[in-house]
Design a protein around this motif. Structure first.
Motif, PDB file in Angstrom:
ATOM      1  N   ILE A   1      -1.077   0.149  -9.604  1.00 33.31           N
ATOM      2  CA  ILE A   1      -0.452   0.827  -8.466  1.00 33.31           C
ATOM      3  C   ILE A   1       0.661  -0.042  -7.891  1.00 33.31           C
ATOM      4  N   LYS A   2       0.387  -1.321  -7.721  1.00 33.12           N
ATOM      5  CA  LYS A   2       1.369  -2.225  -7.132  1.00 33.12           C
ATOM      6  C   LYS A   2       2.603  -2.367  -8.024  1.00 33.12           C
ATOM      7  N   SER A   3       2.395  -2.426  -9.325  1.00 30.25           N
ATOM      8  CA  SER A   3       3.516  -2.627 -10.253  1.00 30.25           C
ATOM      9  C   SER A   3       4.291  -1.345 -10.520  1.00 30.25           C
ATOM     10  N   GLY A   4       3.750  -0.188 -10.157  1.00 33.25           N
ATOM     11  CA  GLY A   4       4.415   1.084 -10.414  1.00 33.25           C
ATOM     12  C   GLY A   4       4.013   1.721 -11.716  1.00 33.25           C
ATOM     13  N   VAL A   5       3.093   1.101 -12.456  1.00 34.00           N
ATOM     14  CA  VAL A   5       2.611   1.697 -13.705  1.00 34.00           C
ATOM     15  C   VAL A   5       1.869   3.006 -13.418  1.00 34.00           C
ATOM     16  N   LEU A   6       1.152   3.063 -12.298  1.00 33.92           N
ATOM     17  CA  LEU A   6       0.461   4.269 -11.856  1.00 33.92           C
ATOM     18  C   LEU A   6       1.138   4.762 -10.586  1.00 33.92           C
ATOM     19  N   GLN A   7       1.686   5.972 -10.645  1.00 31.67           N
ATOM     20  CA  GLN A   7       2.365   6.556  -9.485  1.00 31.67           C
ATOM     21  C   GLN A   7       1.882   7.984  -9.282  1.00 31.67           C
ATOM     22  N   LEU A   8       2.433   8.612  -8.250  1.00 25.62           N
ATOM     23  CA  LEU A   8       2.112   9.996  -7.933  1.00 25.62           C
ATOM     24  C   LEU A   8       3.230  10.911  -8.411  1.00 25.62           C
ATOM     25  N   PRO A   9       2.908  12.130  -8.856  1.00 25.27           N
ATOM     26  CA  PRO A   9       3.971  13.121  -9.028  1.00 25.27           C
ATOM     27  C   PRO A   9       4.445  13.551  -7.638  1.00 25.27           C
ATOM     28  N   ASP A  10       5.714  13.849  -7.525  1.00 27.53           N
ATOM     29  CA  ASP A  10       6.287  14.065  -6.197  1.00 27.53           C
ATOM     30  C   ASP A  10       5.747  15.314  -5.508  1.00 27.53           C
ATOM     31  N   PHE A  11       5.047  16.195  -6.264  1.00 26.37           N
ATOM     32  CA  PHE A  11       4.495  17.376  -5.593  1.00 26.37           C
ATOM     33  C   PHE A  11       3.224  17.054  -4.809  1.00 26.37           C
ATOM     34  N   GLN A  12       2.683  15.867  -4.993  1.00 29.45           N
ATOM     35  CA  GLN A  12       1.505  15.468  -4.214  1.00 29.45           C
ATOM     36  C   GLN A  12       1.910  15.280  -2.751  1.00 29.45           C
ATOM     37  N   ARG A  13       1.164  15.894  -1.853  1.00 31.06           N
ATOM     38  CA  ARG A  13       1.458  15.756  -0.433  1.00 31.06           C
ATOM     39  C   ARG A  13       0.881  14.447   0.104  1.00 31.06           C
ATOM     40  N   GLU A  14       1.586  13.897   1.076  1.00 26.46           N
ATOM     41  CA  GLU A  14       1.085  12.694   1.731  1.00 26.46           C
ATOM     42  C   GLU A  14       0.124  13.087   2.838  1.00 26.46           C
ATOM     43  N   TRP A  15      -1.048  12.490   2.846  1.00 26.64           N
ATOM     44  CA  TRP A  15      -1.969  12.669   3.964  1.00 26.64           C
ATOM     45  C   TRP A  15      -2.933  11.498   3.980  1.00 26.64           C
ATOM     46  N   LYS A  16      -3.478  11.240   5.155  1.00 28.99           N
ATOM     47  CA  LYS A  16      -4.262  10.018   5.361  1.00 28.99           C
ATOM     48  C   LYS A  16      -5.734  10.328   5.570  1.00 28.99           C
ATOM     49  N   TRP A  17      -6.564   9.457   5.011  1.00 24.93           N
ATOM     50  CA  TRP A  17      -7.974   9.493   5.363  1.00 24.93           C
ATOM     51  C   TRP A  17      -8.158   8.793   6.703  1.00 24.93           C
ATOM     52  N   ASP A  18      -9.138   9.266   7.444  1.00 24.47           N
ATOM     53  CA  ASP A  18      -9.378   8.629   8.746  1.00 24.47           C
ATOM     54  C   ASP A  18     -10.155   7.321   8.552  1.00 24.47           C
ATOM     55  N   ASP A  19     -10.180   6.551   9.612  1.00 22.16           N
ATOM     56  CA  ASP A  19     -10.773   5.217   9.580  1.00 22.16           C
ATOM     57  C   ASP A  19     -12.229   5.238   9.117  1.00 22.16           C
ATOM     58  N   GLN A  20     -12.985   6.186   9.595  1.00 20.02           N
ATOM     59  CA  GLN A  20     -14.400   6.235   9.226  1.00 20.02           C
ATOM     60  C   GLN A  20     -14.576   6.493   7.735  1.00 20.02           C
ATOM     61  N   ARG A  21     -13.783   7.408   7.177  1.00 15.48           N
ATOM     62  CA  ARG A  21     -13.918   7.696   5.747  1.00 15.48           C
ATOM     63  C   ARG A  21     -13.529   6.484   4.902  1.00 15.48           C
ATOM     64  N   ILE A  22     -12.552   5.726   5.349  1.00 13.06           N
ATOM     65  CA  ILE A  22     -12.161   4.521   4.599  1.00 13.06           C
ATOM     66  C   ILE A  22     -13.289   3.500   4.614  1.00 13.06           C
ATOM     67  N   ARG A  23     -13.935   3.324   5.769  1.00 12.09           N
ATOM     68  CA  ARG A  23     -15.053   2.380   5.845  1.00 12.09           C
ATOM     69  C   ARG A  23     -16.194   2.828   4.940  1.00 12.09           C
ATOM     70  N   GLU A  24     -16.471   4.122   4.922  1.00 11.10           N
ATOM     71  CA  GLU A  24     -17.528   4.650   4.058  1.00 11.10           C
ATOM     72  C   GLU A  24     -17.165   4.467   2.584  1.00 11.10           C
ATOM     73  N   LEU A  25     -15.882   4.631   2.256  1.00 14.77           N
ATOM     74  CA  LEU A  25     -15.417   4.446   0.885  1.00 14.77           C
ATOM     75  C   LEU A  25     -15.617   2.998   0.437  1.00 14.77           C
ATOM     76  N   ILE A  26     -15.242   2.067   1.301  1.00 17.67           N
ATOM     77  CA  ILE A  26     -15.410   0.644   0.958  1.00 17.67           C
ATOM     78  C   ILE A  26     -16.892   0.303   0.805  1.00 17.67           C
ATOM     79  N   ALA A  27     -17.709   0.870   1.667  1.00 20.03           N
ATOM     80  CA  ALA A  27     -19.151   0.625   1.564  1.00 20.03           C
ATOM     81  C   ALA A  27     -19.684   1.102   0.208  1.00 20.03           C
ATOM     82  N   THR A  28     -19.182   2.242  -0.245  1.00 21.54           N
ATOM     83  CA  THR A  28     -19.598   2.769  -1.549  1.00 21.54           C
ATOM     84  C   THR A  28     -19.257   1.793  -2.669  1.00 21.54           C
ATOM     85  N   VAL A  29     -18.064   1.213  -2.605  1.00 22.96           N
ATOM     86  CA  VAL A  29     -17.646   0.258  -3.634  1.00 22.96           C
ATOM     87  C   VAL A  29     -18.529  -0.991  -3.597  1.00 22.96           C
ATOM     88  N   THR A  30     -18.818  -1.508  -2.400  1.00 25.54           N
ATOM     89  CA  THR A  30     -19.632  -2.730  -2.307  1.00 25.54           C
ATOM     90  C   THR A  30     -21.051  -2.506  -2.806  1.00 25.54           C
TER      91      THR A  30
END
Length: 601
Positions: free
Chosen positions: A15-44
């Motif tokens: 992602i950082k290098s640009g090897v993986l990108q989004l097609p431009d038709f993908q809309r930008e939208w944000k997950w809320d803080d709680q969902r991000i914390r739950e996502l990180i917990a899932t990974v740990t």
């Protein structure tokens, strides 16, 4: 299609290098803080995160790519993969675990936030059921406050304070040097921290470093239609993707155009210019104050362009079909769109003028928006021949058969194709019979009884026909309605026998709301429609300074027998006007209406 399970760390580097990108038709939208914390917990916890889906590019740009939020440094790279599903999961993890900057997110009230994410070491090495509570987010300054910012609950503004609070910064998790430095300072605070760190490293950091993301890779040969279909199915929580957005990304990714013009093709800007011009000249095609998507749509325009394009291709390749299905739109080459768009835009301008001649001047009065698509395509193909007397009569008859026969109320793509081919052939004298829409259209006289709201195309059609045949307003009675006076005087469908009169003299009579008991009148005229018809006709005659017997001529322009109004006889009026409206419909459709069934009243 291929299956893979790359490590999270590898994906974040891509992602950082640009090897993986989004097609431009993908809309930008944000997950809320709680969902991000739950996502990180899932990974740990090394719990399954769900499959992500990508499209291989083959070193080309099937769509204009853009980097995930925070990875802007990779913009110049042609990506190997485009992310179709998993945008928010990977964007959240990339920002929280890989970037040395706060994550842009929102709270539960959608208020913008910038947060750093930490793991509470002591809680994390405890029970896995408490893992969600172990993931902590703090503001941009890394100080968590309460009591209107007067009380500091947690201060992580320096490494020493992080170590003292035993909160590890997750943004450092994949930076081995920073992890080592943090560990050194942490264990030096207290010998007991050695054992705590060992558990943390084994149970938490190891899970993050070894975490794998199941990935489906679609081959570069996957068709755009399939990409669109897949995207809509996997993104059930978002707004459905439309063809215009997919074509926007496709055209923007056209390297040849960008090479020739020094910039990429901006389809939304082109459409905005076309729509603004059309809607300014013809309000029936959209209201500018409601935005560019009001009225005539991007889909309508693309379908018309595609109908013309496939019609032209069929001239040289007879085995090809005239069509405007989604796959045809998605396969519309940029060069063909650029060539045909001005012609089709001009054709829709012609359609706006045609509708004006039918006295359909407002969007609310348009029977079928979809019927404009084949009409514009036919005009673009025939060019000036569409204005020849015989062709104009053919198109007018076809239009009213479509409206009054209510032919465009269901699936329309197959009818689009038939109408374009048959109308063009008929105009060129190559069709032995009339087009199917004219042949199949039928208006049952009893349909008048059920035409009660604007939801019916035939209801709007009869309203327009009454104006077109020369109706004169009952207050502004100097001349028949014009497209301009319809707008100026707020002309709308008004009851002839007023609702209040019907409630007293014919309670429960369902015929009162029929189009038979309605007629186009100005707002000012409607203010005088109180009491019985015989009474309000006298009022209107006085207001206009017209002798009653002369005012009868004004009333008659509405296909109404004024004598029946002066008698206040609703039954006779209804039967008489029904017969008159049937004749009006017959004339417009150029065919006889099916007989009217008498019902007991």
């Amino acid at each position: 299609m291929a299956l893979d399970s790359p490590k999270l760390h590898e994906l974040l580097k891509d992602i950082k290098s640009g090897v993986l990108q989004l097609p431009d038709f993908q809309r930008e939208w944000k997950w809320d803080d709680q969902r991000i914390r739950e996502l990180i917990a899932t990974v740990t916890l090394d719990y399954p995160l769900g499959v992500v889906m990508t499209l291989e590019t083959g070193g080309k740009k099937p769509f204009r790519p853009r980097t995930l939020t925070g990875a802007e440094a990779g913009r110049a790279v042609v990506p190997d993969l485009l992310l179709l599903d998993g945008q928010q999961r990977l964007t959240s993890l990339f920002q929280a675990l890989h970037l040395d900057q706060p994550v842009r997110t929102v709270d539960d009230r959608n208020k913008e936030l910038e947060r750093w994410y930490y793991v509470d070491i002591e809680r994390a090495v405890g029970s896995s059921t408490d893992r969600d509570e172990a993931i902590v987010s703090v503001p941009k300054d890394r100080v968590l406050r309460s009591n209107f910012a007067r009380t500091i609950n947690l201060d992580l503004s320096s490494r020493s304070k992080e170590c003292g609070a035993r909160h590890f910064p997750l943004s450092d998790v994949f930076n081995s040097n920073k992890v080592t430095e943090w560990q050194r300072e942490f264990v030096m605070l207290d010998d007991a921290n050695w054992e705590l760190w060992a558990k943390f490293d084994q149970r938490i950091l190891h899970n993050i470093r070894s975490f794998q993301i199941p990935m489906i890779k679609l081959a570069a040969s996957t068709t755009k239609d399939a990409v669109c279909s897949v995207f809509e199915r996997v993104n059930t929580g978002g707004v459905p993707l439309n063809v215009f957005e997919l074509l926007t990304a496709t055209y923007a990714g056209d390297s040849q155009y960008e090479q020739n013009h020094g910039d990429y093709y901006r389809l939304p800007d082109v459409w905005q210019d076309i729509k603004r011009t059309l809607a300014t000249a013809y309000p029936v095609l959209g209201r500018l104050e409601q935005g560019v998507d009001d009225g005539l749509s991007t889909s309508d325009f693309l379908q018309a362009v595609t109908l013309v394009n496939t019609w032209e291709r069929k001239r040289t390749r007879p085995n090809m079909a005239v069509s405007c299905k989604r796959r045809d739109l998605l396969n519309l080459p940029l060069d063909d769109f650029i060539r045909l768009a001005p012609r089709v835009a001009s054709a829709f301008g012609w359609v706006g003028g045609f509708l004006n001649e039918q006295f359909i001047v407002r969007q609310a009065d348009l029977p079928y928006r979809t019927q404009l698509v084949p009409l514009a395509a036919v005009r673009a193909i025939l060019d000036d021949q569409a204005d020849e007397v015989g062709t104009r009569e053919l198109l007018t008859r076809w239009y009213w058969c479509g409206v009054l026969g209510e032919m465009y109320g269901g699936a329309t793509e197959s009818r689009f194709t038939r109408d374009v081919e048959q109308l063009v052939a008929a105009a060129k004298g190559q069709l032995l019979s009339v087009p199917d829409t004219i042949a199949e259209a039928a208006f049952l006289a009893d349909r008048l009884d059920t035409l009660t709201t604007r939801n019916s195309a035939a209801y709007k059609g009869i309203f327009a026909l009454l104006v077109k045949q020369g109706a004169v307003d009952w207050y502004h009675s100097e001349s028949p309605f014009t497209p301009g006076s319809i707008l100026q005087h707020a002309v709308d469908i008004r009851h002839v026998f007023p609702k209040q009169w019907l409630a007293r003299h014919a309670p429960g009579d369902w015929r009162g709301n029929s189009i038979v008991n309605k007629t186009p009148l100005s707002y000012r005229a409607s203010k005088s429609l109180t009491g019985s018809p015989s009474a309000y006709l006298q009022v209107l005659a006085r207001e206009t300074g017209t002798r009653p017997e002369w005012f009868d001529d004004v009333v008659a322009t509405h296909v109404i027998n004024p004598d029946l109004l002066r008698e206040d006889d609703f039954d006779k009026f209804y039967d008489d006007r029904s017969a008159r409206l049937v004749e009006l419909v017959n004339e417009a459709m150029g065919k006889q209406t099916v007989f009217r069934i008498e019902v007991d009243r």
